[in-house]
Design a protein around this motif. Sequence first.
Motif, short mmCIF file in Angstrom:
data_model
loop_
_atom_site.label_atom_id
_atom_site.label_comp_id
_atom_site.label_asym_id
_atom_site.label_seq_id
_atom_site.Cartn_x
_atom_site.Cartn_y
_atom_site.Cartn_z
N TRP A 40 0.83 -1.21 0.00
CA TRP A 40 0.00 0.00 0.00
C TRP A 40 0.86 1.26 0.00
O TRP A 40 1.94 1.29 0.57
N THR A 82 0.28 5.91 -0.41
CA THR A 82 -0.69 7.01 -0.40
C THR A 82 -1.02 7.38 -1.84
O THR A 82 -0.30 7.02 -2.77
N ASP A 95 -8.30 1.67 -2.18
CA ASP A 95 -9.22 1.16 -1.18
C ASP A 95 -9.65 2.34 -0.32
O ASP A 95 -8.89 2.82 0.51
N TYR A 146 -11.69 3.52 2.58
CA TYR A 146 -12.24 2.87 3.77
C TYR A 146 -12.46 3.90 4.87
O TYR A 146 -12.07 5.06 4.74
N CYS A 194 -15.19 -2.94 5.61
CA CYS A 194 -13.85 -2.51 5.20
C CYS A 194 -12.80 -3.44 5.80
O CYS A 194 -11.84 -3.83 5.13
N ASP A 208 -10.23 -6.02 3.83
CA ASP A 208 -8.79 -6.10 4.11
C ASP A 208 -8.36 -7.53 4.39
O ASP A 208 -7.39 -8.01 3.82
N PHE A 220 -8.17 -8.50 0.28
CA PHE A 220 -6.82 -7.98 0.08
C PHE A 220 -5.78 -8.85 0.77
O PHE A 220 -4.60 -8.80 0.43
N LYS A 274 -4.19 3.06 -0.19
CA LYS A 274 -5.05 2.93 0.98
C LYS A 274 -5.46 4.35 1.36
O LYS A 274 -4.60 5.19 1.64
N ASN A 332 -8.05 6.61 3.78
CA ASN A 332 -9.06 6.78 4.82
C ASN A 332 -9.97 7.92 4.38
O ASN A 332 -9.57 9.09 4.40
N PRO A 354 -16.83 -0.16 2.17
CA PRO A 354 -15.68 0.28 1.39
C PRO A 354 -16.08 0.61 -0.04
O PRO A 354 -17.12 0.16 -0.53
#
Length: 184
Positions: free
Chosen positions: A27, A29, A47, A49, A56, A60, A64, A81, A83, A126
Motif C-alpha cells: 500500500w 498514499t 481502497d 475505507y 472494510c 482487508d 486484500f 489505501k 481513509n 468500502p
Amino acid sequence: MKKLFFIAFMILGVTAHAQQENIEINWMTMNEALAAQKEAPKNIIMDAYTVWCGPCKMLDKNTFGHPQVAQFINENYYPVKFNAEGEQEINYKDKVFSNPQYDPELKARRNSPHEFARALNISAYPSIVFFDEQGELIAPLKGYRSPEQIEIFLKIFAKDEYKNLTSEKAWKEYNENFKPTFTK
C-alpha cells in the motif's frame, strides 16, 4: 536417494506455499502513487475505507489478504489505501484536497468525509476506486467484494479491457465468458 529427493521436493513445495500465503499488498498514499505514475505509468487501485467500517475490515482480511489478489494487485497496480474520513492532504489534478472538518477527537469513530472522497462521489464504504495510467478516474466499485467477486474487475481494469465494453450486451458476454483463476 529417491527418499532424499522426495523430502527436498516436499520442503521446497511447503516453502513456496508458505511464501505465497505471506504476500501482502504494498500500500501507498495517493500522492505516492501519482508520483510513481510519472516515473512508470501504471493504473491505480484505491481502497477507500473508514476506521469504523466492518465490511472494510473484512475486505482487508478476506480479499486484500488473499495471496493471489495481493500478488495480482502488486504486479498490475499502484495500490492506494485511503481513509475517506482521514486528515491526509491529497494533491490531485492541480488541486489540494483535505478534510477541514476533521476532528482528531473522533479519529477512531465516524468523522467528517474527506474532500477527495466527495470529489470521487464515494458514498459507501468500502469503495474500491480504479484510476488509469494518467490518474484519471475509471470507476468506483461500492461495497465488499470477495476474492472471487473482485477478480473480474481487477483484470478488466488492469488490462484496459473495459474500453472494449461499450454496451450492456458486451459486458454480459464478457462476464459469461470470464474464466476466474483465483483459488479459494
